[in-house]
Design a protein around this motif. Structure first.
Motif, PDB file in Angstrom:
ATOM      1  N   VAL A 167      -3.603  14.347  -2.248  1.00 18.10           N
ATOM      2  CA  VAL A 167      -4.411  14.484  -1.123  1.00 18.10           C
ATOM      3  C   VAL A 167      -5.260  13.104  -1.163  1.00 18.10           C
ATOM      4  CG1 VAL A 167      -6.100  15.424   0.275  1.00 18.10           C
ATOM      5  CG2 VAL A 167      -4.350  16.848  -0.617  1.00 18.10           C
ATOM      6  N   THR A 168      -5.692  12.853  -2.257  1.00 16.29           N
ATOM      7  CA  THR A 168      -6.572  11.558  -2.258  1.00 16.29           C
ATOM      8  C   THR A 168      -5.753  10.303  -2.134  1.00 16.29           C
ATOM      9  OG1 THR A 168      -7.882  12.896  -4.352  1.00 16.29           O
ATOM     10  CG2 THR A 168      -8.136  10.421  -3.989  1.00 16.29           C
ATOM     11  N   VAL A 169      -4.525  10.302  -2.684  1.00 15.87           N
ATOM     12  CA  VAL A 169      -3.763   9.274  -2.241  1.00 15.87           C
ATOM     13  C   VAL A 169      -3.446   9.135  -1.019  1.00 15.87           C
ATOM     14  CG1 VAL A 169      -1.379   8.206  -2.918  1.00 15.87           C
ATOM     15  CG2 VAL A 169      -2.535   9.368  -4.675  1.00 15.87           C
ATOM     16  N   ALA A 170      -2.841  10.147  -0.174  1.00 17.00           N
ATOM     17  CA  ALA A 170      -2.678   9.899   1.031  1.00 17.00           C
ATOM     18  C   ALA A 170      -3.901   9.612   2.117  1.00 17.00           C
ATOM     19  CB  ALA A 170      -2.139  11.448   1.427  1.00 17.00           C
ATOM     20  N   LEU A 171      -4.988  10.110   1.831  1.00 18.03           N
ATOM     21  CA  LEU A 171      -6.192   9.833   2.650  1.00 18.03           C
ATOM     22  C   LEU A 171      -6.648   8.432   2.238  1.00 18.03           C
ATOM     23  CD1 LEU A 171      -8.095  13.189   2.630  1.00 18.03           C
ATOM     24  CD2 LEU A 171      -6.652  12.228   4.569  1.00 18.03           C
ATOM     25  N   GLY A 172      -6.633   8.127   0.817  1.00 18.37           N
ATOM     26  CA  GLY A 172      -7.055   6.806   0.552  1.00 18.37           C
ATOM     27  C   GLY A 172      -6.099   5.648   1.057  1.00 18.37           C
ATOM     28  N   GLY A 173      -4.858   5.753   0.876  1.00 19.40           N
ATOM     29  CA  GLY A 173      -3.707   5.109   1.582  1.00 19.40           C
ATOM     30  C   GLY A 173      -4.002   4.767   3.138  1.00 19.40           C
ATOM     31  N   ALA A 174      -4.379   5.836   3.981  1.00 16.39           N
ATOM     32  CA  ALA A 174      -4.665   5.732   5.028  1.00 16.39           C
ATOM     33  C   ALA A 174      -5.784   4.854   5.321  1.00 16.39           C
ATOM     34  CB  ALA A 174      -4.893   7.195   5.714  1.00 16.39           C
ATOM     35  N   VAL A 175      -6.935   5.187   4.661  1.00  8.05           N
ATOM     36  CA  VAL A 175      -7.973   4.280   4.905  1.00  8.05           C
ATOM     37  C   VAL A 175      -7.833   2.618   4.376  1.00  8.05           C
ATOM     38  CG1 VAL A 175     -10.455   3.657   4.019  1.00  8.05           C
ATOM     39  CG2 VAL A 175      -9.519   6.084   4.267  1.00  8.05           C
ATOM     40  N   ILE A 176      -6.970   2.520   3.635  1.00  9.60           N
ATOM     41  CA  ILE A 176      -6.579   1.092   3.321  1.00  9.60           C
ATOM     42  C   ILE A 176      -5.800   0.665   4.449  1.00  9.60           C
ATOM     43  CG2 ILE A 176      -5.302  -0.336   1.471  1.00  9.60           C
ATOM     44  CD1 ILE A 176      -6.009   1.728  -0.520  1.00  9.60           C
ATOM     45  N   MET A 177      -4.996   1.208   5.019  1.00 11.13           N
ATOM     46  CA  MET A 177      -4.044   0.772   6.019  1.00 11.13           C
ATOM     47  C   MET A 177      -4.991   0.534   7.129  1.00 11.13           C
ATOM     48  SD  MET A 177      -0.824   0.704   5.325  1.00 11.13           S
ATOM     49  CE  MET A 177       0.435   1.391   4.729  1.00 11.13           C
ATOM     50  N   LEU A 178      -6.119   1.110   7.441  1.00 15.37           N
ATOM     51  CA  LEU A 178      -7.012   0.761   8.585  1.00 15.37           C
ATOM     52  C   LEU A 178      -7.781  -0.478   8.052  1.00 15.37           C
ATOM     53  CD1 LEU A 178      -8.237   4.404   9.381  1.00 15.37           C
ATOM     54  CD2 LEU A 178      -7.075   2.758  10.906  1.00 15.37           C
ATOM     55  N   LEU A 179      -8.193  -0.391   6.899  1.00  9.99           N
ATOM     56  CA  LEU A 179      -8.911  -1.747   6.460  1.00  9.99           C
ATOM     57  C   LEU A 179      -8.345  -3.104   6.407  1.00  9.99           C
ATOM     58  CD1 LEU A 179     -11.030  -0.219   3.553  1.00  9.99           C
ATOM     59  CD2 LEU A 179     -11.792  -0.836   5.799  1.00  9.99           C
ATOM     60  N   ILE A 180      -6.912  -2.902   6.362  1.00 12.17           N
ATOM     61  CA  ILE A 180      -6.217  -4.267   6.293  1.00 12.17           C
ATOM     62  C   ILE A 180      -5.604  -4.618   7.596  1.00 12.17           C
ATOM     63  CG2 ILE A 180      -5.644  -3.827   3.913  1.00 12.17           C
ATOM     64  CD1 ILE A 180      -2.628  -3.225   4.774  1.00 12.17           C
TER      65      ILE A 180
ATOM     66  N   VAL B 117       0.767  -1.252  -0.002  1.00 14.02           N
ATOM     67  CA  VAL B 117       0.237   0.017  -0.065  1.00 14.02           C
ATOM     68  C   VAL B 117       0.957   1.231  -0.136  1.00 14.02           C
ATOM     69  CG1 VAL B 117      -1.634   1.596   1.373  1.00 14.02           C
ATOM     70  CG2 VAL B 117      -2.004  -0.972   1.229  1.00 14.02           C
ATOM     71  N   PHE B 118       1.834   1.191   0.753  1.00 15.68           N
ATOM     72  CA  PHE B 118       2.804   2.528   0.954  1.00 15.68           C
ATOM     73  C   PHE B 118       3.437   2.670  -0.262  1.00 15.68           C
ATOM     74  CE2 PHE B 118       6.544   4.781   2.030  1.00 15.68           C
ATOM     75  CZ  PHE B 118       5.854   5.991   2.957  1.00 15.68           C
ATOM     76  N   VAL B 119       4.063   1.766  -1.101  1.00 15.09           N
ATOM     77  CA  VAL B 119       4.870   1.634  -2.299  1.00 15.09           C
ATOM     78  C   VAL B 119       3.908   2.170  -3.271  1.00 15.09           C
ATOM     79  CG1 VAL B 119       6.003   0.726  -4.120  1.00 15.09           C
ATOM     80  CG2 VAL B 119       6.637   0.262  -1.518  1.00 15.09           C
ATOM     81  N   GLY B 120       2.988   1.784  -3.305  1.00 17.75           N
ATOM     82  CA  GLY B 120       1.726   1.999  -4.295  1.00 17.75           C
ATOM     83  C   GLY B 120       1.036   3.540  -4.215  1.00 17.75           C
ATOM     84  N   ALA B 121       1.035   4.020  -2.881  1.00 19.33           N
ATOM     85  CA  ALA B 121       1.014   5.379  -2.708  1.00 19.33           C
ATOM     86  C   ALA B 121       1.911   5.975  -3.308  1.00 19.33           C
ATOM     87  CB  ALA B 121       0.408   5.616  -1.230  1.00 19.33           C
ATOM     88  N   TYR B 122       3.045   5.820  -2.779  1.00 23.16           N
ATOM     89  CA  TYR B 122       4.309   6.588  -3.043  1.00 23.16           C
ATOM     90  C   TYR B 122       4.369   6.723  -4.652  1.00 23.16           C
ATOM     91  CZ  TYR B 122       8.943   8.628  -2.587  1.00 23.16           C
ATOM     92  OH  TYR B 122      10.185   9.476  -2.491  1.00 23.16           O
TER      93      TYR B 122
END
Length: 441
Positions: free
Chosen positions: A27-40, A11-16
């Motif tokens: 901003v969309t990437v950062a917030l979306g990545g944060a949500v995915i980190m919570l979901l997994i 997730v982090f590499v993909g966001a980067y």
């Protein structure tokens, strides 16, 4: 590493990659990545929202918000235009001379005010100056934020990683002045020289624009003298409290937001006709704050899963326990992770490992060099990418608000060169000062 850790890395590499390629808004990437980190399950709401080192650092966000409010009110006084005309006159309209002047004007206050506060104050001035002279804005902003990151390394309060290191290692304000300031001065001189070649395409001298700018009277730029005095008093108190915050037992974030709200209130009450509080609040870089929040959650997930600690331990193992090699590993090895994940969370997660290495080395005064090598690596790596330092993210946001887009690769094209130069000189400094001359660390 377990499945969750590998997913977090993915997730982090993909966001980067998305941030770097700008395929999706950052901003969309950062917030979306944060949500995915919570979901997994890489992080939890408890850690993401309430842990300083493994989630959103609210102190940083509130500090930024407070300073943004102060700058939003201050810009309505005309003081930025005043400084812009003053700078043009001192530089006599010559682009390279102007860049050096702005580099120094940014670097000198950054050790005392912290680099985020400095760029919040200086970036609007830089944009105005460049627009007056018809110069490309982006090269000047990049040079300025790089000077800010280098200058902030000089003191305990100039760069957030230094505050973390100072607290962990028990280092004082004077310790940083003695050990960090000499190399910072050298690097700033080299930056001025290097800028002459890095940004040479930006030095387009327009005699007519320069002549018109030189004829301006900077005193006429001040639109509201009364509000300017109010701002001057509030900012002086805020900056004084920043310097004395350890003795006052106040977090810089509390000082900043208090100053911002007080100034907002005073401007509304005293100068009702000229200040619309709603418009001032709209001038806050809300996108920048949201980007930071998402980034903090993603990096916090990397910390919580133990990935960052593993990186730090691997660097320590690679050094083999010898002071010189360990110093170089900490200095050079801090560059990539600091550039990739922001140097604040990296230092927060790896500083306990450095503490263990120092203790394993006998905890002697000589082992103190490890802290200085670590601080130099993390601080100077802040120039490598747009997300490596809080100041970089703030400048990108200010530039975007004024219609100037600084891409990830545009910044890195210059940032990687400056970082490579800085790290090479810093390595030479560490070797000569602590191992050749044997000065105490």
């Amino acid at each position: 590493m377990g499945v969750t850790s590998w997913l977090a890395v993915a997730v982090f590499v993909g966001a980067y990659v998305l941030i770097a390629t700008e395929k999706v808004h950052r901003v969309t990437v950062a917030l979306g990545g944060a949500v995915i980190m919570l979901l997994i399950g890489a992080t939890s709401p408890e850690h993401a929202f309430f842990s300083e080192h493994e989630g959103i650092d609210w102190n940083v966000l509130v500090l930024l918000l407070g300073m943004m409010l102060i700058v939003a009110v201050l810009q309505r006084t005309g003081v930025f235009e005043y400084v812009a005309v003053w700078a043009v006159k001192r530089a006599k309209g010559k682009p390279y001379r102007l860049m050096v002047l702005l580099i120094l004007a940014t670097a000198i206050p950054s050790p005392w005010f912290d680099n985020v506060t400095t760029v919040l104050l200086m970036a609007p001035v830089t944009i105005l100056v460049c627009e007056r002279l018809g110069l490309p804005v982006i090269p000047f902003l990049i040079a300025e934020v790089m000077a800010c990151n280098i200058g902030g390394a000089a003191t305990l309060i100039g760069d957030p990683p230094n505050i973390i290191i100072g607290a962990r290692a028990g280092l004082s304000f004077n310790d940083f002045l003695i050990h960090m300031t000499p190399i910072v001065v050298v690097l700033l001189v080299l930056l001025c020289v290097l800028s002459r070649y890095l940004f040479r395409s930006a030095f387009r001298y327009d005699p007519e624009r320069a002549r018109a700018a030189l004829e301006l009277d900077e005193r006429e730029m001040i639109r509201n003298p009364r509000l300017l005095w109010v701002c001057a008093v509030v900012i002086t108190v805020v900056m004084t409290c920043f310097v004395l915050h350890t003795w006052l037992h106040l977090e810089p974030s509390v000082i900043a937001i208090t100053g911002g709200l007080v100034l907002l209130g005073l401007s509304r009450l005293k100068i009702v006709a000229e200040i619309d509080t709603g418009e001032v609040v709209k001038d806050v870089e809300w996108e920048t704050l949201a980007f930071f929040a998402g980034l903090f959650v993603m990096v916090g997930a990397m910390v919580q899963t133990g990935i960052i600690a593993d990186i730090g331990k691997a660097a320590a193992d690679a050094a083999g326990g010898e002071l010189l090699s360990t110093s170089m590993v900490l200095l050079v090895g801090s560059v990539v992770p600091s550039a990739v994940i922001d140097n604040i969370p990296f230092v927060a997660s790896v500083s306990p490992i450095v503490e263990e290495i120092v203790a394993a080395s006998g905890g002697t005064a000589e082992a103190g060099v490890l802290w200085w090598a670590f601080a130099l690596g993390a601080d100077l790596a802040g120039n490598a990418t747009i997300i490596a330092s809080s100041a970089n993210v703030v400048v990108i946001g200010i530039a975007a608000r004024h219609g100037y887009h600084i891409s990830f690769w545009k910044f890195s094209k210059y940032g990687l060169v400056v970082t490579a130069m800085s790290i090479a000189v810093a390595a030479l400094y560490v070797w000569v000062r602590y191992f050749v001359l044997g000065w105490p660390a």
